[in-house]
Design a protein around this motif. Structure first.
Motif, PDB file in Angstrom:
ATOM      1  N   SER A 299       6.372  39.219  28.221  1.00  0.00           N
ATOM      2  CA  SER A 299       7.573  39.364  27.400  1.00  0.00           C
ATOM      3  C   SER A 299       8.497  38.153  27.484  1.00  0.00           C
ATOM      4  O   SER A 299       9.354  37.960  26.612  1.00  0.00           O
ATOM      5  N   LEU A 300       8.321  37.314  28.520  1.00  0.00           N
ATOM      6  CA  LEU A 300       9.186  36.154  28.718  1.00  0.00           C
ATOM      7  C   LEU A 300       8.592  34.859  28.187  1.00  0.00           C
ATOM      8  O   LEU A 300       9.226  33.792  28.294  1.00  0.00           O
ATOM      9  N   THR A 301       7.372  34.911  27.650  1.00  0.00           N
ATOM     10  CA  THR A 301       6.659  33.669  27.318  1.00  0.00           C
ATOM     11  C   THR A 301       6.563  33.381  25.831  1.00  0.00           C
ATOM     12  O   THR A 301       6.017  32.347  25.452  1.00  0.00           O
ATOM     13  N   HIS A 302       7.075  34.274  24.980  1.00  0.00           N
ATOM     14  CA  HIS A 302       6.789  34.150  23.552  1.00  0.00           C
ATOM     15  C   HIS A 302       7.296  32.843  22.951  1.00  0.00           C
ATOM     16  O   HIS A 302       6.620  32.226  22.115  1.00  0.00           O
ATOM     17  N   ASP A 303       8.458  32.395  23.343  1.00  0.00           N
ATOM     18  CA  ASP A 303       9.065  31.218  22.717  1.00  0.00           C
ATOM     19  C   ASP A 303       8.905  29.953  23.547  1.00  0.00           C
ATOM     20  O   ASP A 303       9.532  28.929  23.255  1.00  0.00           O
ATOM     21  N   GLY A 304       8.085  29.988  24.587  1.00  0.00           N
ATOM     22  CA  GLY A 304       7.891  28.817  25.431  1.00  0.00           C
ATOM     23  C   GLY A 304       6.912  27.826  24.825  1.00  0.00           C
ATOM     24  O   GLY A 304       6.203  28.118  23.851  1.00  0.00           O
ATOM     25  N   ASP A 305       6.852  26.640  25.436  1.00  0.00           N
ATOM     26  CA  ASP A 305       5.959  25.603  24.933  1.00  0.00           C
ATOM     27  C   ASP A 305       4.490  25.952  25.160  1.00  0.00           C
ATOM     28  O   ASP A 305       3.619  25.483  24.419  1.00  0.00           O
ATOM     29  N   ALA A 306       4.208  26.686  26.217  1.00  0.00           N
ATOM     30  CA  ALA A 306       2.825  27.038  26.557  1.00  0.00           C
ATOM     31  C   ALA A 306       2.543  28.505  26.249  1.00  0.00           C
ATOM     32  O   ALA A 306       1.803  29.178  26.981  1.00  0.00           O
ATOM     33  N   ALA A 307       3.103  29.004  25.167  1.00  0.00           N
ATOM     34  CA  ALA A 307       2.989  30.429  24.854  1.00  0.00           C
ATOM     35  C   ALA A 307       1.540  30.855  24.672  1.00  0.00           C
ATOM     36  O   ALA A 307       1.138  31.931  25.129  1.00  0.00           O
ATOM     37  N   VAL A 308       0.716  30.007  24.011  1.00  0.00           N
ATOM     38  CA  VAL A 308      -0.684  30.367  23.775  1.00  0.00           C
ATOM     39  C   VAL A 308      -1.457  30.404  25.090  1.00  0.00           C
ATOM     40  O   VAL A 308      -2.277  31.301  25.328  1.00  0.00           O
ATOM     41  N   LEU A 309      -1.191  29.446  25.970  1.00  0.00           N
ATOM     42  CA  LEU A 309      -1.850  29.421  27.273  1.00  0.00           C
ATOM     43  C   LEU A 309      -1.485  30.661  28.088  1.00  0.00           C
ATOM     44  O   LEU A 309      -2.353  31.301  28.702  1.00  0.00           O
ATOM     45  N   TRP A 310      -0.208  31.009  28.107  1.00  0.00           N
ATOM     46  CA  TRP A 310       0.230  32.202  28.812  1.00  0.00           C
ATOM     47  C   TRP A 310      -0.416  33.452  28.220  1.00  0.00           C
ATOM     48  O   TRP A 310      -0.786  34.377  28.943  1.00  0.00           O
ATOM     49  N   PHE A 311      -0.556  33.471  26.907  1.00  0.00           N
ATOM     50  CA  PHE A 311      -1.186  34.611  26.242  1.00  0.00           C
ATOM     51  C   PHE A 311      -2.613  34.816  26.750  1.00  0.00           C
ATOM     52  O   PHE A 311      -3.018  35.928  27.105  1.00  0.00           O
ATOM     53  N   GLY A 312      -3.382  33.747  26.809  1.00  0.00           N
ATOM     54  CA  GLY A 312      -4.755  33.849  27.290  1.00  0.00           C
ATOM     55  C   GLY A 312      -4.828  34.255  28.749  1.00  0.00           C
ATOM     56  O   GLY A 312      -5.635  35.110  29.135  1.00  0.00           O
ATOM     57  N   MET A 313      -3.983  33.638  29.584  1.00  0.00           N
ATOM     58  CA  MET A 313      -4.001  33.947  31.016  1.00  0.00           C
ATOM     59  C   MET A 313      -3.612  35.400  31.286  1.00  0.00           C
ATOM     60  O   MET A 313      -4.255  36.099  32.071  1.00  0.00           O
TER      61      MET A 313
END
Length: 406
Positions: A299-313
């Motif tokens: 929920s904290l990663t949506h607007d970050g620079d690495a959002a796609v990476l966080w999504f996969g992890m």
């Protein structure tokens, strides 16, 4: 004879599930109506648990499975020949109703006939059999669609059901070759709560009397189990929506969700090993903490620079958490069910857990509409962590007495 019928049923169901909204849309339903038709499967399963408990208690697991298989075949034919969307939706609902009867019959059989010292591994294999079918089924559908039309997967399901019914009806009856085992369970440490169902009882109660008699364990441990079901169900909704919100294409989203599902499937037997060797809590706690924390971090990663990476992890983390909980709901239900007549109790237990799974998409949809998808992910994370606290408080600690046949 125990696992093969389950695999056959799950394989056909897994092949059909992805096509239900597609066929509904081709019959003229808009997106909302197609989603409602797809939800009829879950609603049917939710409504079928209590009648299934009644049927298993009175006619046994084998004949319940045969009857459920026969009615499922009628439902599948209805899906193929449905002239209007209402008939198609009713057929999907009936299929879910029968799926509940089939699942509860197998659950009751394993509860009464598997010794306690490897109960969790046996039930994790049962859960893995369902997961195997749901995991492979869509690939079979994809192959069939390359050659035939969209109804080919439904015909495949019909063939699976026919083989399953013949196998159960004419094959060796596991109920006769495996007599019931009424293993006594002794609390190893005082958890502060009465352990419902740990004392053998052979008086046949009705569905509602059973629910009332065991309202304590259903209202405490059952609610914690429902939270696990809710988090599992939310994972299937949040991950695809999260990928869409990040602007990813369908192929990438499918890859991420598929990897998460593969990790989930790979861990199903490890869950049973952990539960049998160290106790149920050692599977429940890591699973709920991983999934609860995973949703909160997501929920904290949506607007970050690495959002796609966080999504996969984090999709992988959620897959690990879900895999570690494989068979947990089945095992806990078996642990606290009355040893003499577990079917009625298991019908109530499965109704409660299925209700948690059915409520999760509604929670995600409502919070997303009112606030945002990130808030919905955080809400699911909070449910997961609260469920972990519930498991800490209410999972009974059992130590089996030595089986005299060992």
């Amino acid at each position: 004879m125990v696992y093969l019928p389950t695999i056959l049923f799950a394989l056909g169901e897994g092949a059909v599930i992805p096509l239900i909204p597609v066929i509904a849309a081709n019959m003229g339903a808009d997106v909302a109506a197609a989603a409602l038709v797809a939800a009829a499967l879950v609603v049917g399963q939710l409504c079928g648990n209590l009648p299934a408990g009644w049927a298993v208690a009175r006619i046994g697991e084998r004949f319940t499975m045969v009857i459920a298989g026969g009615i499922s075949m009628i439902a599948v034919v209805g899906m193929i020949l449905a002239p209007v969307i209402a008939v198609f939706a009713a057929s999907v609902f009936l299929l879910g109703f029968c799926a509940a009867a089939f699942g509860l019959a197998r659950h009751a059989f394993m509860t009464t006939r598997v010794p306690l010292h490897f109960r969790a591994r046996a039930l994790s294999l049962l859960g893995g059999s369902f997961r195997l079918g749901i995991f492979i089924g869509p690939f079979i559908t994809a192959g069939l669609l390359q050659v035939f039309d969209e109804h080919a997967a439904i015909w495949f399901f019909l063939a699976c059901l026919a083989v399953m019914v013949v196998l159960v009806l004419f094959g060796p009856d596991p109920e006769r070759t495996n007599p019931p085992i009424h293993a006594d369970l002794v609390p190893a440490e005082d958890s502060g709560e009465a352990v419902s169902g740990s004392i053998p009882t052979f008086e046949r109660d009705g569905i509602f009397r059973t629910m009332w008699r065991h309202r304590g364990v259903l209202g405490r441990l059952g609610v914690a189990a429902a939270s696990l079901s809710a988090v599992r169900s939310a994972r299937q909704v949040v991950l695809p929506l999260w990928g869409v919100s990040l602007g990813l294409d369908a192929q990438t989203i499918a890859l991420v969700v598929g990897v998460s599902g593969a990790i989930d499937f790979a861990l199903f037997y490890a869950s049973g090993q952990v539960m049998d060797r160290f106790g149920r809590l050692w599977a429940a706690m890591p699973a709920m903490v991983l999934m609860g924390a995973g949703f909160l971090v997501l929920s904290l990663t949506h607007d970050g620079d690495a959002a796609v990476l966080w999504f996969g992890m984090l999709a992988a983390v959620l897959g690990v958490g879900n895999g570690l909980s494989s068979g947990l709901l089945l095992t806990l239900g078996a642990d606290v069910a009355p040893t003499g007549e577990p079917a009625a109790f298991l019908g109530s237990w499965r109704t409660l857990t299925d209700a948690g799974g059915a409520a999760a998409p509604l929670i995600v949809s409502g919070v997303t509409a009112l606030v945002s998808l990130s808030a919905a992910s955080a809400a699911v994370g909070v449910i997961g962590l609260l469920g972990a606290l519930g498991f800490i408080r209410w999972i009974p600690r059992f130590s089996p007495r030595r089986d005299p046949r060992d």
